[in-house]
Design a protein around this motif. Structure first.
Motif, PDB file in Angstrom:
ATOM      1  N   PRO A 120      45.764  30.140  47.264  1.00  0.00           N
ATOM      2  CA  PRO A 120      45.837  28.846  46.570  1.00  0.00           C
ATOM      3  C   PRO A 120      44.857  28.729  45.404  1.00  0.00           C
ATOM      4  N   VAL A 121      43.797  29.530  45.442  1.00  0.00           N
ATOM      5  CA  VAL A 121      42.812  29.542  44.349  1.00  0.00           C
ATOM      6  C   VAL A 121      42.730  30.952  43.752  1.00  0.00           C
ATOM      7  N   GLY A 122      43.888  31.566  43.532  1.00  0.00           N
ATOM      8  CA  GLY A 122      43.917  32.954  43.072  1.00  0.00           C
ATOM      9  C   GLY A 122      43.223  33.164  41.744  1.00  0.00           C
ATOM     10  N   VAL A 123      43.343  32.212  40.807  1.00  0.00           N
ATOM     11  CA  VAL A 123      42.684  32.368  39.506  1.00  0.00           C
ATOM     12  C   VAL A 123      41.174  32.388  39.668  1.00  0.00           C
ATOM     13  N   LEU A 124      40.653  31.585  40.593  1.00  0.00           N
ATOM     14  CA  LEU A 124      39.205  31.561  40.805  1.00  0.00           C
ATOM     15  C   LEU A 124      38.697  32.873  41.395  1.00  0.00           C
ATOM     16  N   VAL A 125      39.554  33.589  42.132  1.00  0.00           N
ATOM     17  CA  VAL A 125      39.152  34.906  42.642  1.00  0.00           C
ATOM     18  C   VAL A 125      38.901  35.866  41.479  1.00  0.00           C
ATOM     19  N   THR A 126      39.837  35.898  40.538  1.00  0.00           N
ATOM     20  CA  THR A 126      39.646  36.744  39.356  1.00  0.00           C
ATOM     21  C   THR A 126      38.420  36.313  38.560  1.00  0.00           C
ATOM     22  N   PHE A 127      38.244  35.015  38.451  1.00  0.00           N
ATOM     23  CA  PHE A 127      37.093  34.469  37.730  1.00  0.00           C
ATOM     24  C   PHE A 127      35.783  34.891  38.396  1.00  0.00           C
ATOM     25  N   ALA A 128      35.742  34.819  39.725  1.00  0.00           N
ATOM     26  CA  ALA A 128      34.529  35.189  40.456  1.00  0.00           C
ATOM     27  C   ALA A 128      34.248  36.688  40.352  1.00  0.00           C
ATOM     28  N   CYS A 129      35.292  37.505  40.416  1.00  0.00           N
ATOM     29  CA  CYS A 129      35.099  38.953  40.313  1.00  0.00           C
ATOM     30  C   CYS A 129      34.555  39.350  38.941  1.00  0.00           C
ATOM     31  N   SER A 130      35.042  38.694  37.897  1.00  0.00           N
ATOM     32  CA  SER A 130      34.522  38.998  36.563  1.00  0.00           C
ATOM     33  C   SER A 130      33.060  38.597  36.441  1.00  0.00           C
ATOM     34  N   ALA A 131      32.654  37.547  37.163  1.00  0.00           N
ATOM     35  CA  ALA A 131      31.254  37.135  37.136  1.00  0.00           C
ATOM     36  C   ALA A 131      30.371  38.078  37.956  1.00  0.00           C
ATOM     37  N   LEU A 132      30.918  38.654  39.022  1.00  0.00           N
ATOM     38  CA  LEU A 132      30.119  39.569  39.852  1.00  0.00           C
ATOM     39  C   LEU A 132      29.816  40.873  39.126  1.00  0.00           C
ATOM     40  N   GLY A 133      30.701  41.288  38.227  1.00  0.00           N
ATOM     41  CA  GLY A 133      30.495  42.567  37.551  1.00  0.00           C
ATOM     42  C   GLY A 133      29.217  42.630  36.751  1.00  0.00           C
ATOM     43  N   VAL A 134      28.716  41.474  36.278  1.00  0.00           N
ATOM     44  CA  VAL A 134      27.510  41.484  35.465  1.00  0.00           C
ATOM     45  C   VAL A 134      26.289  41.854  36.295  1.00  0.00           C
ATOM     46  N   TYR A 135      26.343  41.663  37.615  1.00  0.00           N
ATOM     47  CA  TYR A 135      25.206  42.050  38.458  1.00  0.00           C
ATOM     48  C   TYR A 135      24.934  43.550  38.354  1.00  0.00           C
TER      49      TYR A 135
END
Length: 436
Positions: A120-135
């Motif tokens: 139901p929040v599939g777009v936010l999953v992609t959004f969160a993964c792109s944010a995790l990559g900066v770590y």
């Protein structure tokens, strides 16, 4: 996506393998594609030796990197140094798990959607993964034990904060239009009209923000060779170095696929192919989806071959002072249009009233302020040019107290073997210290 929990395990593995292979192939293709396109823009050949037309050059480069010698800095924090490339690469693969490739198809007698999973929040999953990559980038810069990688990692963190906000705000209008955060639901909502037609401002902001999000030129400041040697991956070599570039290109594919899903109809065929009844059925949608992804990659390459790198202050100012305010005003306008439409207003009145309010309250004052600041800057430049014109052209000279005094006359005479002349009195010497 109701069939996710009922699929056999082997079919899920096939889907996982399919997504993995698709991303690897697209990465190899993107590298050759970029080198060919940039070579064409710069009037040179590009790779043309390995494989037919040089298409296997990226595969050869990947194999070469895997077998190169690995050099680890002495001052590196080894556990973090080893795990940083993994942290960058893994979220790049995970982000693609919610992207729909096509409609329902039959695989060995089982009917399933061409999508690994849906939420139901599939777009936010992609959004969160792109944010995790900066770590991974930040940890790579910190753990290398060197100054330039640390600066590149810190730049990437600041860059992510700035452009992640603009990117997230550009998705709010899509959620308002679609009424859902599910990627498959957003594609279904675009069956009659693509979102890019009504949300062109959100699409433009998203397209700019993802360039900064993926550290691509002209926003590739975390790895700016001109001042940081190579940025966060300066101290990496061999396969770890390759993993950073793998993550970069997979992120480029992912954000292009997300742009196609949110704004360009997803896997649906473009007009006039959509007039064909079978264009959006079976396996054909994979072709349309891949074409849209390649078009997004071409835009990345086009920007790299066209624009110079921005200064860091220009880059941060553009994100905070331009993209975010434009996005906020746009979201308020879209929300007002939706509220007026729900209250029964005609579509032209629902659009005209918020547009007039934005024009009078935001656009006109903003243009006046911008014109005033531009005139002030032009006046300052004119004043500086006038000062430069009035000043005589002189060469820079050191202060007089730094000038080395000439040696006394008797020392000069002794140095050439001549008898020394009597010294003049101190009262008759000029300020320079000698009488000549």
């Amino acid at each position: 996506m109701p069939d996710v929990g009922t699929l056999p395990f082997w079919l899920i593995l096939i889907k996982v393998l399919g997504v993995f292979v698709f991303l690897l192939v697209m990465t190899l293709f993107s590298i050759v594609f970029e080198r060919k396109i940039v070579g064409r823009m710069q009037n040179r050949i590009g790779p043309n030796r390995t494989g037919p037309w040089g298409v296997l050059q990226s595969l050869a480069d990947g194999l070469k990197l895997a077998f190169k010698e690995e050099i680890i800095p002495v001052l590196a924090d080894k556990p973090v140094y080893f795990i940083a490339p993994i942290i960058s690469a893994v979220p790049a693969f995970v982000a693609f798990s919610v992207i729909p490739f096509g409609p329902e198809v039959s695989i060995f007698g089982h009917h399933t959607l061409l999508q690994l999973t849906d939420l139901p929040v599939g777009v936010l999953v992609t959004f969160a993964c792109s944010a995790l990559g900066v770590y991974g980038i930040v940890l790579a810069g910190w753990s290398s034990g060197s100054t330039y990688p640390l600066l590149g990692g810190l730049r990437s963190a600041a860059q992510m904060i700035s452009y992640e906000v603009a990117m997230g705000l550009s998705l709010v209008a899509v959620f308002l239009f679609s009424g859902t955060m599910s990627t498959s639901g957003i594609v279904f909502q675009q069956r009659h009209e693509w979102n890019v037609l009504g949300l062109f401002v959100s699409f433009a902001v998203y397209a700019i923000a993802v360039v900064g999000e993926t550290n691509r030129a002209p926003f590739d400041l975390p790895e700016a060779e001109s001042e940081l040697v190579g940025g966060y991956q300066t101290e990496y070599s061999s396969f770890k170095f390759a993993m950073f570039y793998l993550a970069e290109y997979i992120n480029m594919v992912t954000v292009s696929a997300l742009a196609a899903t949110l704004f360009l109809g997803g896997w649906r065929a473009p007009w006039p192919l959509s007039l064909w009844h079978g264009a959006n059925a079976g396996w054909w949608p994979i072709l349309w989806f891949t074409g849209k992804v390649v078009a997004g990659i071409f835009m990345f390459v086009w920007l790299r071959g066209t624009l110079p790198r921005l200064r860091y202050d220009q880059f941060m100012s553009f994100g905070w002072k331009a993209l975010i305010p434009i996005n906020l005003v746009w979201i308020l306008t879209i929300t007002a249009v939706h509220v007026l439409r729900d209250r029964g207003w005609e579509w032209w009145r629902a659009i005209a009233v918020p547009a007039a309010v934005v024009l009078l309250i935001v656009v006109v004052p903003g243009l006046m302020i911008w014109e005033k600041s531009r005139a002030e800057r032009a006046g300052e430049r004119a004043a500086d040019e006038e000062d430069d014109r009035l000043q005589p052209e002189t060469f820079p000279i050191p202060p007089l107290d730094l000038l080395v005094p000439k040696p006394p006359r008797e020392l000069a005479a002794v140095s050439v073997g001549k008898p020394a002349a009597p010294l003049a009195s101190s009262a008759t010497l000029p300020p320079g210290g000698t009488d000549d």
